[in-house]
Write a protein that holds these residues in place. Structure first.
Motif, short mmCIF file in Angstrom:
data_model
loop_
_atom_site.label_atom_id
_atom_site.label_comp_id
_atom_site.label_asym_id
_atom_site.label_seq_id
_atom_site.Cartn_x
_atom_site.Cartn_y
_atom_site.Cartn_z
N GLY A 36 -5.30 1.09 5.55
CA GLY A 36 -3.84 1.10 5.73
C GLY A 36 -3.10 1.86 4.65
O GLY A 36 -1.89 2.00 4.72
N GLY A 37 -3.80 2.34 3.65
CA GLY A 37 -3.17 3.08 2.56
C GLY A 37 -3.84 2.79 1.23
O GLY A 37 -4.81 2.02 1.16
N ILE A 38 -3.34 3.40 0.18
CA ILE A 38 -3.90 3.25 -1.16
C ILE A 38 -3.35 1.99 -1.81
O ILE A 38 -2.15 1.77 -1.84
CB ILE A 38 -3.57 4.48 -2.03
CG1 ILE A 38 -4.08 5.77 -1.36
CG2 ILE A 38 -4.16 4.33 -3.42
CD1 ILE A 38 -3.63 7.05 -2.07
N ARG A 95 0.83 -1.20 0.00
CA ARG A 95 0.00 0.00 0.00
C ARG A 95 0.87 1.26 0.00
O ARG A 95 1.98 1.27 0.54
CB ARG A 95 -0.93 0.01 1.21
CG ARG A 95 -1.93 -1.14 1.22
CD ARG A 95 -2.74 -1.15 2.51
NE ARG A 95 -3.66 -2.28 2.55
CZ ARG A 95 -4.94 -2.22 2.22
NH1 ARG A 95 -5.44 -1.06 1.80
NH2 ARG A 95 -5.72 -3.28 2.32
N ILE A 128 -4.56 15.61 -1.16
CA ILE A 128 -3.95 14.28 -1.14
C ILE A 128 -2.99 14.10 -2.31
O ILE A 128 -1.84 13.68 -2.13
CB ILE A 128 -5.04 13.19 -1.18
CG1 ILE A 128 -5.88 13.24 0.10
CG2 ILE A 128 -4.42 11.82 -1.34
CD1 ILE A 128 -7.11 12.37 0.04
N GLU A 188 -6.58 17.21 9.71
CA GLU A 188 -7.03 15.99 10.38
C GLU A 188 -7.48 16.27 11.81
O GLU A 188 -6.92 17.11 12.50
CB GLU A 188 -5.90 14.97 10.39
CG GLU A 188 -5.52 14.45 9.03
CD GLU A 188 -4.44 13.41 9.12
OE1 GLU A 188 -4.74 12.21 8.98
OE2 GLU A 188 -3.28 13.78 9.35
N LEU A 193 -9.02 3.72 4.24
CA LEU A 193 -8.70 2.85 3.11
C LEU A 193 -8.17 1.49 3.55
O LEU A 193 -7.95 0.62 2.71
CB LEU A 193 -7.69 3.53 2.19
CG LEU A 193 -8.19 4.75 1.42
CD1 LEU A 193 -7.06 5.39 0.64
CD2 LEU A 193 -9.34 4.38 0.50
N ASN A 248 -5.61 7.05 5.44
CA ASN A 248 -5.00 5.72 5.46
C ASN A 248 -5.85 4.74 6.25
O ASN A 248 -6.00 3.58 5.86
CB ASN A 248 -3.59 5.80 6.04
CG ASN A 248 -2.66 6.66 5.19
OD1 ASN A 248 -2.86 6.81 3.98
ND2 ASN A 248 -1.64 7.23 5.81
N ARG A 249 -6.40 5.19 7.37
CA ARG A 249 -7.24 4.31 8.19
C ARG A 249 -8.50 3.90 7.43
O ARG A 249 -8.90 2.74 7.43
CB ARG A 249 -7.63 5.01 9.48
CG ARG A 249 -8.59 4.17 10.34
CD ARG A 249 -9.18 4.92 11.51
NE ARG A 249 -8.16 5.24 12.50
CZ ARG A 249 -7.68 6.45 12.71
NH1 ARG A 249 -8.14 7.47 11.99
NH2 ARG A 249 -6.78 6.66 13.61
N SER A 268 -3.18 10.42 7.93
CA SER A 268 -3.40 9.15 8.64
C SER A 268 -4.87 8.78 8.69
O SER A 268 -5.22 7.59 8.72
CB SER A 268 -2.83 9.24 10.06
OG SER A 268 -3.46 10.29 10.79
N THR A 288 1.12 4.84 1.43
CA THR A 288 0.60 5.67 2.52
C THR A 288 0.70 7.14 2.14
O THR A 288 1.60 7.56 1.43
CB THR A 288 1.36 5.41 3.82
OG1 THR A 288 2.76 5.67 3.61
CG2 THR A 288 1.18 3.98 4.27
N THR A 289 -0.26 7.90 2.64
CA THR A 289 -0.30 9.34 2.41
C THR A 289 -0.01 10.07 3.72
O THR A 289 -0.04 9.46 4.79
CB THR A 289 -1.69 9.76 1.89
OG1 THR A 289 -2.64 9.63 2.96
CG2 THR A 289 -2.12 8.90 0.71
#
Length: 459
Positions: A88-90, A74, A113, A277, A86, A83-84, A80, A76-77
């Motif tokens: 854990g990430g894209i 994945r 993003i 965030e 999705l 990421n949660r 956070s 990550t961006t």
């Protein structure tokens, strides 16, 4: 000359009819059938479809035990919260749909993003609603102008495909799906036919070329993404960007995710310089709580895998008319009406001549059964004009006979309540165990019925 096929498709439920009908026989909606004309399927169409299937997996049957799987790497961006949501990430090569009301902040979120990852990954941002200069102005306001992000203002899918072939981006953003036009389809832009064909083309781009595609879709007046039966079934992940126009907080909710948990949420705050965030949503919902007030109860709600403490408020007043009024905000109206009936029948509260107003503060929407007990306690507190201790919170599903039913993930809820400084939590008796009590410092009160909970709290 290619043979044309004419049919009528319902914009509400995707039902297809050979002739026009005023009312859809499937969903009952009036004046929703839309004429569409498409080219009949030929051998080339079938070859294209087979190429997509072959690229996704082997056509030959295999035993499940013989199939090798590789762990998805994945991306990550810096967000956070995203990421949660999705999982854990894209996931590379996935097709993600981001829906929400116009003006809620979908374009702002995607621009932030993509701007944050554009220096390490090639990103193509396609806009059919704004010019490149308009996007540049927003980017400067968001302080992301110094980036390698590629902007392209276009609605024609043929031109977009050419740019994808030339640039070979890793990420593609379509803003929005309702503005895209597939020239091979003889239908107006934004229709169900156009949305379906454009999404199918983007699916092939994502799966064959391994390009991660983000699609922005507007929500209709009924609260659904235009062409919901088409889009939500075709994409890998569906994210809804929710929020109240009178609050600055926004919630990104996952309603479908092939690579992670559903109903996961991430929270953002809309500021002048963009979205920021909110890593502690519980504090946001509880900071403005008035101490020693009646009609207020704290619930530990679970959104996906994340426990959140929210304040449920109720105001019960004598009705001025013969018919009692019920009003809700952020809570399911039918569920509240059912709980009021249970309170009157099992809790001996005369509510049939009382107006009841209930809300979940902060603009959050709560719909899980575990909030039932908190709703009942807030209503009882307002009706009896007795306050609930500020260190008490509640979780539990209420049945029609007044029983408090078991809920899931009780350990995470109790841990969150203890972390936020609460001293006592009411939970279903069937959820209480020696292991649960030994791993926390908060007092756990197991109740078996609504009457028992009312008696303990208000006597």
């Amino acid at each position: 000359m290619a043979k044309l096929k004419t049919q009528y498709r319902c914009k509400n439920c995707d039902y297809v009819s050979a002739s026009y009908l005023g009312r859809c026989p499937n969903c009952g909606a009036w004046n929703q059938l839309e004429k569409e004309t498409e080219v009949a399927k030929t051998t080339s169409n079938l070859l294209t479809a087979s190429r997509l299937i072959t690229s996704i997996g082997n056509n030959e049957p295999k035993k499940l035990s013989e199939i090798d799987i590789k762990k998805q790497i994945r991306i990550t961006t810096p967000f956070s919260e995203l990421n949660r949501v999705l999982g854990g990430g894209i996931v590379p090569g996935s097709l993600v749909l981001v829906g929400g009301d116009p003006g809620i902040g979908k374009s702002t979120l995607m621009l932030q993003i993509m701007g944050s990852i554009a220096n390490s990954h090639k990103v193509l941002y396609v806009s059919g609603e704004e010019s490149a200069s308009q996007i540049k102005m927003r980017a400067e306001r968001l302080h992301i102008s110094d980036t390698e992000l590629l902007l392209y203002s276009e609605t024609n899918m043929e031109n977009i495909r050419e740019q994808i072939v030339d640039l070979k981006p890793e990420f593609l953003v379509i803003d929005s799906i309702q503005t895209m036009n597939e020239p091979s389809q003889d239908s107006m832009v934004g229709s169900a036919t156009q949305v379906r064909e454009v999404t199918a083309e983007l699916l092939k781009i994502a799966k064959i070329d391994k390009i991660t595609v983000f699609v922005i879709g507007h929500v209709t007046k009924e609260g659904a993404i235009a062409g919901p039966k088409i889009l939500e079934h075709m994409v890998d992940t569906v994210l809804y960007f929710e929020g109240d126009k009178h609050h600055s907080y926004r919630i990104l909710r996952s309603v479908k995710n092939r690579f992670g948990a559903t109903n996961e949420i991430g929270m953002f705050e809309m500021k002048e310089e963009g979205l920021s965030e909110v890593t502690n949503p519980s504090a946001v919902f509880l900071d403005e709580r008035l101490p020693n007030s009646t009609g207020s109860a704290i619930v530990v709600s679970l959104e996906g895998t994340r426990p959140i403490l929210a304040d449920i408020q109720a105001l019960v007043t004598p009705t001025a008319f013969g018919y009692a009024k019920r009003t809700t905000s952020g809570l399911d109206y039918n569920r509240v009406a059912l709980l009021l009936a249970v309170l009157e029948k099992r809790g001996n509260l005369m509510l049939q001549n009382q107006d009841a107003f209930l809300t979940a503060t902060g603009g959050i929407k709560l719909n899980e059964p575990a909030i039932d007990l908190a709703i009942c306690m807030a209503v009882a507190s307002s009706y009896k004009n007795k306050e609930i201790a500020v260190t008490d919170c509640f979780v539990g599903e209420v049945g029609l006979t007044g029983e408090i039913r078991r809920i899931n993930n009780i350990e995470a809820r109790v841990k969150e309540a203890a972390t936020r400084g609460f001293k006592r939590i009411f939970v279903p008796k069937y959820n209480v165990s020696a292991k649960l009590q030994s791993h926390t410092t908060i007092e756990i009160v197991g109740v078996i019925s609504l009457m028992e909970a009312l008696k303990i709290e208000f006597t």
